[in-house]
Design an enzyme around this catalytic site. Structure first.
Site, PDB file in Angstrom:
ATOM      1  CE  LYS A   1       0.825   1.439   4.432  1.00 38.36           C
ATOM      2  NZ  LYS A   1       1.854   2.410   4.642  1.00 38.36           N
TER       3      LYS A   1
ATOM      4  CG  ASP B   1      -0.481  -0.041   8.060  1.00 40.32           C
ATOM      5  OD1 ASP B   1      -1.332   0.826   8.342  1.00 40.32           O
ATOM      6  OD2 ASP B   1       0.707   0.223   7.789  1.00 40.32           O
TER       7      ASP B   1
HETATM    8  P1  ATP Z   1       4.426  -0.351   7.675  1.00 40.68           P
HETATM    9  O1  ATP Z   1       4.270   0.435   6.406  1.00 40.68           O
HETATM   10  O2  ATP Z   1       3.297  -1.325   7.935  1.00 40.68           O
HETATM   11  O3  ATP Z   1       4.779   0.452   8.870  1.00 40.68           O
HETATM   12  P2  ATP Z   1       6.951  -1.135   6.592  1.00 40.68           P
HETATM   13  O4  ATP Z   1       6.560  -1.393   5.169  1.00 40.68           O
HETATM   14  O5  ATP Z   1       7.603   0.157   6.889  1.00 40.68           O
HETATM   15  O6  ATP Z   1       5.684  -1.339   7.496  1.00 40.68           O
HETATM   16  P3  ATP Z   1       7.894  -3.814   6.817  1.00 40.68           P
HETATM   17  O7  ATP Z   1       8.407  -4.148   5.463  1.00 40.68           O
HETATM   18  O8  ATP Z   1       6.605  -4.377   7.228  1.00 40.68           O
HETATM   19  O9  ATP Z   1       7.919  -2.254   7.068  1.00 40.68           O
HETATM   20  O10 ATP Z   1       9.061  -4.249   7.827  1.00 40.68           O
HETATM   21  C1  ATP Z   1       9.227  -3.687   9.109  1.00 40.68           C
HETATM   22  C2  ATP Z   1       9.970  -4.714   9.976  1.00 40.68           C
HETATM   23  O11 ATP Z   1       9.082  -5.796  10.241  1.00 40.68           O
HETATM   24  C3  ATP Z   1      11.159  -5.340   9.262  1.00 40.68           C
HETATM   25  O12 ATP Z   1      12.334  -4.687   9.609  1.00 40.68           O
HETATM   26  C4  ATP Z   1      11.157  -6.780   9.693  1.00 40.68           C
HETATM   27  O13 ATP Z   1      12.120  -7.012  10.686  1.00 40.68           O
HETATM   28  C5  ATP Z   1       9.783  -7.008  10.326  1.00 40.68           C
HETATM   29  N1  ATP Z   1       8.974  -8.044   9.667  1.00 40.68           N
HETATM   30  C6  ATP Z   1       8.255  -8.980  10.309  1.00 40.68           C
HETATM   31  N2  ATP Z   1       7.594  -9.752   9.433  1.00 40.68           N
HETATM   32  C7  ATP Z   1       7.885  -9.310   8.208  1.00 40.68           C
HETATM   33  C8  ATP Z   1       7.479  -9.734   6.909  1.00 40.68           C
HETATM   34  N3  ATP Z   1       6.653 -10.762   6.705  1.00 40.68           N
HETATM   35  N4  ATP Z   1       7.936  -8.998   5.866  1.00 40.68           N
HETATM   36  C9  ATP Z   1       8.763  -7.944   6.058  1.00 40.68           C
HETATM   37  N5  ATP Z   1       9.183  -7.541   7.269  1.00 40.68           N
HETATM   38  C10 ATP Z   1       8.750  -8.200   8.341  1.00 40.68           C
END
Ligand code: ATP
Length: 319
Positions: free
Chosen positions: A11, A141
């Site tokens: 998203k 989210d």
């Molecule tokens: P959001 O936009 O929901 O705040 P994000 O996109 O910034 O999230 P993610 O890619 O979800 O960040 O990753 C944040 C942290 O979550 C990563 O550093 C990782 O350690 C942890 N994590 C746990 N499960 C997952 C997964 N399935 N995929 C990616 N990261 C994950």
């Protein structure tokens, strides 16, 4: 069926306003979320034993209990112990395409996919509302990731109202591979720097009238109206993200990326969520590809990754 492959889309935030503190320690938010066709693929295979096993092909994604996909599986086992006992666990394989720690809900969408997949494998017949209630226990989210599309999200981000789909639009994404931003750090830093200007929030979570001076509120209503009218030029102008105020000063490279993209006059450009991904909107695939080439030519850095993606109407999808 004993195995499923699911598409788990990322998203972007077209709008993110931090309204205030909530009694539960989270922030009260007003957001407009948009699903895009950049997606991970999640394979679930029933393994006939009483455990879940997880594999991910990306080195930065944890393969232990901290993985949101794994947490989703444990939540389902705790909520539906009879089904878990009868059918057993699954092997979860995550094929990562969404960059990690990028503000694109990569982990959340993986968790949402496991909820949807286990509902199917265990034959539970949960409604979308029931899946979203479970999703809210995993993260703010995750409920959006179940349904995807375009939606207003309030509360912690888990209270959703769908908006008409605007999936004719394209987004060019740009992110430095070596840079990721912690969502927790971004919100905590925002609270430290701007907490004084928060609007008081009632115990039910909604902002209440105040005698103190609330921060200058941006207006989610305007971008929502632009979406209702499919007015892409207005949508582009009304993009907003409060978290830019803390992430851009801390990461001048991201601020420079945003400025560079802005010079090419896209419909609009903004950081997504807690960053560091910056996106720009375009009206057609050709326009988006041209913009992508302009960005790559202006910033010829092998660390900079770019994607052309289209807005997407649905959420988790079975392949
Ligand atoms: P959001 O936009 O929901 O705040 P994000 O996109 O910034 O999230 P993610 O890619 O979800 O960040 O990753 C944040 C942290 O979550 C990563 O550093 C990782 O350690 C942890 N994590 C746990 N499960 C997952 C997964 N399935 N995929 C990616 N990261 C994950």
């Amino acid at each position: 069926m004993r195995s499923y492959s699911l598409i788990a889309p990322a998203k972007i935030n077209l709008y993110l306003e931090i309204i205030g503190d909530r009694p539960d320690g989270y922030h009260e938010l007003a957001m407009v979320l948009q699903g895009i066709d950049l997606a991970d693929r999640i394979d679930l295979n029933a393994n006939g034993v009483d455990q879940f096993r997880l594999h991910c092909d990306h080195p930065e994604v944890p393969a232990d209990e901290s993985n949101l996909a794994y947490k989703a599986a444990l939540l389902m086992a705790a909520e539906f112990p009879d089904a878990f006992e009868q059918y057993g666990g699954v092997n979860i394989t995550i094929h990562k395409h969404i960059p990690v720690g990028a503000g694109l809900a990569g982990g959340s969408t993986n968790g949402a996919a496991v909820l949807v997949g286990l509902d199917l494998i265990w034959g539970l017949g949960l409604t979308q509302g029931e899946l979203q209630d479970l999703a809210a226990k995993l993260g703010s989210d995750v409920p959006f990731c179940i349904a995807g599309g375009t939606a207003i999200a309030t509360g912690r981000g888990e209270q959703l109202s769908p908006l008409p789909s605007i999936n004719s639009l394209y987004a060019v994404l740009a992110k430095y591979r070596s840079l990721s931003v912690s969502t927790v750090w971004a919100y905590q830093t925002y609270r430290k720097q701007f907490g004084d200007s928060y609007s008081p929030v009632s115990t039910t979570g909604s902002a209440v009238g105040t005698s103190t001076t609330p921060k200058q509120r941006a207006h989610a209503g305007e971008i929502v109206a632009a979406i209702m009218h499919h007015d892409s030029s207005k949508i582009g102008k009304l993009l907003h993200n409060d978290l830019e105020k803390v992430v851009l000063p801390a990461h001048p490279q991201v601020a420079q990326l945003r400025e560079t993209i802005q010079q090419f006059n896209p419909l609009g450009t903004m950081m997504s969520g807690s960053g560091p991904t910056v996106f720009a909107l375009a009206e057609s695939q050709a326009e988006a590809k041209h913009l992508q080439q302009q960005i790559q030519a202006a910033l010829p850095d092998p660390d900079l990754q770019t994607w052309v993606t289209q807005f997407r109407a649905g959420g988790i999808q079975i392949v």
